[in-house]
Design an enzyme around this catalytic site. Structure first.
Site, PDB file in Angstrom:
ATOM      1  CG  HIS A 280       2.605   6.507   4.090  1.00  0.00           C
ATOM      2  ND1 HIS A 280       2.915   5.275   4.600  1.00  0.00           N
ATOM      3  CD2 HIS A 280       3.656   7.309   4.382  1.00  0.00           C
ATOM      4  CE1 HIS A 280       4.100   5.335   5.189  1.00  0.00           C
ATOM      5  NE2 HIS A 280       4.580   6.547   5.070  1.00  0.00           N
ATOM      6  CG  ASP A 310      10.346   8.997   2.113  1.00  0.00           C
ATOM      7  OD1 ASP A 310      11.217   9.800   2.422  1.00  0.00           O
ATOM      8  OD2 ASP A 310       9.192   9.324   1.810  1.00  0.00           O
ATOM      9  CE1 TYR A 540       3.117  -0.605   2.143  1.00  0.00           C
ATOM     10  CE2 TYR A 540       2.039  -0.374   4.252  1.00  0.00           C
ATOM     11  CZ  TYR A 540       3.052  -0.018   3.384  1.00  0.00           C
ATOM     12  OH  TYR A 540       3.977   0.914   3.750  1.00  0.00           O
TER      13      TYR A 540
END
Lengths: 995, 280
Positions: A280, A310, A540
């Protein structure tokens, strides 16, 4: 005006004339802007230079000589300009120079060498930036709220916010309460009631504390160099993490980094530069790790650190083989499920699911109100989790605490009850699944002589058989939603030695109960709100300005809307993130890809080093999170201290974790100190339409609320400065600023159709109206259960992945739910670690590993933290540390918490808030004990992702008192043929710490 | 005159700490002259969340009790303060004047709820001022209420009589009424924090297997052998009697289940108690 120009410029002579007029206009604009805006006037004093703008054939042009802040401009060609801006033709120039700029024309002109800048990168970009500042001068943004306070907007991993700024300083950060002009919310009518979410956004704790993180004493405010690092002499790699730092200038820092990039490429060849990020970054479509970073490194040429899937481990490596959903890393879709659940469902089973702690992902507390509705309607909840989690605590319901990494045995026992008592949907199984009889034989013990009875399960998961029967009977007779994991998918149980088998069994259970029928589906109200998915705004993972069509989802929708220069990494070498230490220390390792395109993508093993590539010599790390977030992390510490790594640079906001292992530290600023643009909880890509965790689609301008602190710079600016030294500033920036990139991305979305840039910039957000009831999406899997073509709004699977007909069936070879997986039969039918159907496989680190279990009798689970997110919010002197359930202050030091059952604590003489050592052969962590009934005896609970790594002795070899529990977790992958993380299979011992 | 009240529903509080954090956001490094001096970065909890686990594994529940300044109608801190340093506004909000209160460390002991904190650096006592600086600026709610995601916290600006109706309708209580300070902070479902439960699971043997006894009638009697309550076990055989007083002595409960002998169990109740699995 643009259309008139377009019409006139069809005539070449007129186009040429217009070109000259436009240049004259530019000249006049310089004067006017300098007169009106003092900042622009002083900008012009920064440099003396002469800039020529001309047509390629030298037939027309104008030059601008800037001298001591004055601009002298003349028509014609200057003999020796510092910067020359060359256009192939007047028409191209008009497309680009006359607002609104035609981005596609500009990109096409750049690619065909019809627009070019001659001159140093430094002066060229200064000139382009000056033009941008001139065009944007006078731009207004933010809302004045009185008393000299301006309210800006921003967005974070934990929700969008209003940011109140006074005198250049943030004074307050709040959730966003909508005003009367914002869209009205949806209403779901169910069981005689109407449910409407509140007209505001929620925010996570780690978002509420941003002020303390922005002004944190741990901010890196200027570039630093390790005191005993000399790029031209002794590098002292072994002292990384030990020796201190000294302040250096940006000039020196950037020169060292740029020179090292060149040196490493020159000496070793392409691919000796490794770059990786945490999972992140600070929120924003431009700034996230899939944006600007890729644009920069693709132009450098680099060996990427490949992320493991993940938090999706068992879904990706396991569940995907039963039902596809590769686009979602093996997790299911969730359309329409909030409404279906409210209307039809009778019970929700939360299995390794704690959305109140994990916020789904990025979803703040948006789902909380919806779960409150479930409670109000009297819909039963069951919680299966070794920890009495926060969702259980808030909503109540029966709690089952299986022994960690044994959940699959409980699932098989439930299936046993259903099979033996006829409590499953036989018609559905016959029609929509394959391989059930084979699996049934395994469950009944016909294959291995062991019927998977609730009694058999007692020795594995440890749940009383009578309770398993009661649960199975209730589940088998009630329309039940299964919330497996914190969103639909996810969950700690998928991150253990048996994570695959757990996730696989979740799919099989739902296949037995008629997945997709009314009230029978996946989810715990965390996803599936009735929002408008047709309104385009990217997440994103769609890559923003990365230009990267290979490593992001840019090519899906955004690239065709967002003209930009594509970027390509020419290096084929990759390093799996979980094996970075082996790559560095041993010089070889291997991995399997995280590939969302198709099921088989995960089978393609890759090796490091790749053929013909050099080993890694330089590591450019983005942030400091790996020691807190990756497994067995003393390995990473040891890798950092190796001579094999000749140079380490870390671009970080805070001085924490592995940032303290770099040779050069480049100070980045937070997203509150730069421009960006984004949507609430929209990551796109691997969680398509992930905004449907929210009650409203909220699209935000991330205002530059304050100036960067100290000498810190935005990631864009840091990369740009390096790009100037490497000769690709123009390719990197496309000659525009961060602010311009935001506008370009805005133009690529559907927002301009409903709100002007000017208004969006000022107000800072737009709420997308929810579709009217008749236009809401159908429920996920309903089409499947009813034998229809797929009618939910996702472009997955890809057309080629359907077997019979596009939109018919699932992504599996049979198109059905597969109890026996076709893909695994093809890949490796005899893999004992991943059989073709889900079976009970004892954990390779658990109560059956007798010798180890005797030495380390406690099973540690470390789910995602509740108050912090990844390493955000923790450490940094943030206020999160003051939360009683996050860290415990003892003698002025804030210790990470380990939760231990009262019986285990008593046996060890451990009292509440006592300091304890949690340890195994991999290392030791000093924690504060919390004595609790929220875990059963034998299980201990803590959280992963501490931001602080603070070894009390030699780094990598001594106990850590920062709280990096992942020092203890195994680096062994769940199964060999994967790139996976099994943190929740971790045996430890705990004793009082007297050090 | 309308007055401000804060209502906290314990049942809806999940310990997310947004109230605590938004309070810090509003007050750390921010000076609100006339209302409050800046809160130090560490150490003070103007809304202090206390947690309580009840029961024993695997039969437990958890509750959280956020405790701010109670803005008592009969506030002992006002009496303890000199020079009118602490005063009650007409809207009920209690303010510690950050200038007048300088040096008055003694007032922190006057608060029976421990809601006043001492700022060592500035030498002033401090506490929750009900975000009065924001309410006076036109805000409709306090920061803690605005950031609460569950609706556990809510503010109400009402006449006293209106509040009495809300108290009755919502079954609100004050925390630790024995202090007799007439707080303006009211709690709903307070028993989740202040009182205790007796729970258990009932099971039988059927065909050699354990089975949960669903539908068993469980009746509980107090020490005086007076029936306190009755319930029916759920599909896990579980029963729970809540809202009992801690340390309230001996209780007996009787389990009646068709086809089985009635079983009686005696317990001595100190704190919440899980009686385990009871086989009939």
């Amino acid at each position: 005006m643009k259309s008139i120009v377009n019409t006139l410029s069809k005539s070449l002579p007129l186009a040429n004339l217009l070109f000259s007029i436009v240049l004259l206009g530019v000249r006049m604009l310089f004067g006017l802007t300098a007169m009106r805006f003092p900042f622009f006037k002083s900008r012009l004093k920064e440099k003396n230079l002469t800039v020529q703008i001309k047509l390629k054939d030298n037939s027309r042009g104008r030059y601008f000589a800037i001298r001591d802040g004055k601009v002298i401009s003349k028509s014609g060609i200057y003999a020796s300009p510092d910067v020359t801006m060359i256009f192939g033709s007047a028409r191209i120039a008009l497309d680009i120079l006359v607002p609104p700029r035609d981005q596609l024309a500009m990109v096409n002109a750049m690619k065909s060498f019809q627009l070019w800048l001659d001159g140093t990168d430094e002066l060229s970009y200064w000139w382009m930036e000056t033009l941008s500042l001139m065009l944007n001068a006078g731009t207004k943004y933010g809302t004045k709220v009185g008393k000299d306070v301006i309210r800006y907007t921003s967005n974070t991993n934990g929700g969008p916010v209003f940011v109140y700024v006074k005198d250049g300083r943030i004074i307050r950060i709040t959730p966003i309460e909508f005003d009367n002009s914002d869209a009205k919310p949806w209403t779901i009518k169910a069981r005689g009631r109407a449910f409407t979410p509140p007209r505001k956004t929620t925010i996570s704790p780690h978002t509420l504390v941003f002020k303390s993180m922005i002004y944190s004493p741990d901010r890196i405010l200027y570039p630093m160099k390790r005191v005993d690092f000399d790029p031209n002499g002794e590098r002292n790699c072994q002292n990384r993490g030990i020796s201190g730092y000294k302040r250096i200038s940006w000039q020196e820092a950037l020169d060292v980094v740029a020179n090292e990039i060149k040196r490493v490429k020159r000496n070793y060849g392409p691919g000796a530069i490794l770059n990786g990020s945490g999972s992140h970054h600070l929120w924003g479509n431009l700034g996230y790790w899939l944006g600007i970073r890729l644009r920069f490194f693709n132009n450098v040429g680099w060996t990427p650190v490949v992320h493991n899937p993940d938090s999706w481990e068992g879904w990706y490596w396991g569940a995907m083989h039963h039902w596809g959903h590769s686009m979602r890393l093996g997790a299911p879709e969730s359309y329409g499920t909030v409404e279906d659940c409210l209307k039809e469902c009778e019970m929700v089973v939360f299995w390794s699911s704690d959305p109140e702690a994990t916020s789904g992902v990025y979803g703040a507390f948006e789902g909380t109100v919806r779960r409150q509705w479930l409670k109000e309607l009297g819909i039963k909840m069951v919680h299966i989790d070794p920890f009495y989690n926060h969702t259980a605590a808030l909503f109540g319901g029966k709690w089952f605490a299986p022994r960690p990494a044994t959940g699959n045995s409980l699932a098989l026992a439930i299936a046993y009850v259903w099979i033996t008592e006829g409590l499953y949907d036989k018609e559905y199984v016959a029609r929509h699944t394959i391989g059930f009889d084979e699996w049934k034989d395994y469950i009944l013990g016909k294959e291995d002589g062991t019927p998977k009875t609730p009694e058999w399960q007692e020795n594995e998961a440890g749940i009383p058989a009578k309770d398993v029967r009661a649960l199975a009977r209730e589940w088998g007779t009630k329309r039940t939603y299964l919330a497996a994991g914190g969103i639909t998918g996810f969950g700690s149980a998928c991150r253990c030695a048996t994570g695959n088998e757990w996730a696989r069994s979740m799919v099989c259970l739902m296949a037995m109960q008629g997945l997709g029928k009314p009230g029978v589906n996946m989810g715990g109200m965390q996803q599936g709100t009735p929002l408008d998915t047709s309104f385009y705004f990217p997440g994103y993972a769609e890559g923003g300005m990365s230009g990267d069509l290979a490593a992001t989802a840019l090519g899906v929708s955004l690239f065709s809307r967002f003209p930009q220069l594509p970027t390509v990494n020419t290096v084929y070498q990759r390093v799996p993130r979980l094996n970075i230490p082996e790559a560095i220390l041993d010089g070889h390792t291997y991995g399997y890809p995280t590939d969302s395109k198709t099921i088989e993508g995960q089978f393609l093993r890759f090796d490091y080093p790749a053929p013909g590539y050099p080993p890694i010599k330089m590591y450019y790390k983005y942030g400091g999170s790996h020691i807190g977030t990756m497994p067995e992390t003393n390995r990473y510490v040891r890798a950092y201290r190796s001579d094999n790594l000749e140079f380490v640079v870390n671009q970080s906001i805070w001085f924490e974790g592995e940032a303290k292992f770099a040779d050069i530290i480049l100070p980045a600023c937070t997203s509150f100190e730069r421009w960006d643009i984004s949507e609430f909880a929209n990551c796109g890509g691997y969680v398509q339409h992930s905004f449907n965790q929210c009650n409203h689609r909220v699209i935000l301008m991330q205002h530059k609320c304050i100036e960067p602190l100290g000498e810190s710079k935005s990631d864009f600016q840091i990369f740009l400065e390096l790009a100037k030294r490497l000769g690709f500033a123009a390719i990197f920036s496309e000659g525009v600023t961060e602010f311009d990139w935001c506008k370009r991305l805005f133009d690529a979305t559907d927002v301009p159709k409903v709100m002007s840039w000017k208004k969006f910039l000022k107000k800072g957000y737009y709420v997308v109206p929810a579709p009217k009831e008749e236009l809401r999406h159908p429920v996920s899997f309903r089409w499947f259960a009813e034998d229809r073509l797929k009618d939910t709004p996702e472009i997955a699977p890809l057309p080629a992945d359907y077997t019979e007909q596009v939109f018919r069936g699932l992504q599996t070879q049979s198109g059905k739910l597969e109890f026996v997986c076709s893909s695994l039969k093809r890949f490796d039918p005899d893999d004992p670690e991943r059989p073709v159907m889900t079976k009970y496989i004892p954990s390779w680190e658990g109560h059956h590993t007798t010798e180890l279990f005797q030495k380390y009798p406690l099973q540690l689970i470390t789910p995602h933290p509740r108050y912090s997110f990844h390493t955000m919010g923790d450490g940094k002197d943030s206020w999160i540390n003051d939360i009683k359930d996050h860290r415990v202050p003892i003698d002025g030091y804030y210790y990470w918490i380990v939760r231990i059952n009262s019986k285990d604590a008593e046996a060890r003489g451990i009292k509440e808030s006592a300091l304890v050592k949690v340890f195994n052969d991999r290392g030791a962590v000093i924690c504060a004990a919390q004595v609790t009934e929220r875990v059963p005896p034998g299980t201990v609970h803590s959280y992963e992702s501490a931001a602080i790594y603070d070894p009390i002795g030699e780094p990598g070899l001594s106990p850590d008192r920062g709280g990096c529990m992942n020092i203890l977790t195994p680096s062994r992958p769940m199964i060999k043929k994967s790139h996976s993380f099994a943190a929740n299979s971790c045996l430890v011992q705990i004793e009082k710490w007297t050090g | 005159m309308k007055k401000w009240y804060l209502i906290i529903d314990i049942e809806k509080c999940g310990n997310c700490n947004n109230c605590f954090l938004s309070c810090k956001d509003e007050h750390v490094d921010n000076d609100w002259p006339g209302y409050s001096a800046p809160q130090p970065n560490r150490g003070q909890k103007w809304i202090n969340i206390h947690g309580k686990e009840r029961g024993q594994y695997p039969f437990i529940d958890v509750a959280y009790l956020p405790v701010p300044c109670m803005h008592c109608a009969n506030a002992p801190c006002i009496k303890a303060a000199k020079d009118g340093a602490i005063y009650k506004r007409p809207d009920g909000i209690i303010i510690i004047d950050p200038v007048k209160a300088k040096g008055q460390k003694n007032v922190i002991n006057a608060c029976p709820y421990g809601a006043i904190w001492w700022n060592e650096e500035l030498g002033v006592p401090q506490k929750c001022a009900f975000c009065a600086h924001l309410l006076d600026d036109g805000w409709m709610k306090t920061r803690c209420v605005e950031s609460c995601p569950t609706g556990a916290l809510s503010v109400h600006c009402v006449e006293d009589a209106e509040m009495q109706e809300i108290i009755k309708a919502e079954k609100l209580e004050v925390y630790q009424p024995e202090h007799k300070t007439s707080p303006r902070v009211y709690y709903k479902n307070l028993h989740r924090f202040t009182r205790c439960f007796i729970g258990g699971s009932v099971a039988v043997r059927v065909d050699g297997k354990d089975e949960c006894a669903e539908g068993a009638t469980v009746t509980i009697f107090n020490a005086a052998n007076k029936k306190v309550s009755q319930c029916v076990t759920d599909n896990y055989g579980d029963f729970k009697f809540d809202n009992l007083e801690e340390n309230s002595g001996k209780y007996t409960f009787q389990i009646a289940y068709a086809g089985y002998d009635t079983k009686t169990i005696e317990v001595n109740l100190k704190k919440s108690l899980y009686a385990g699995t009871i086989y009939l």
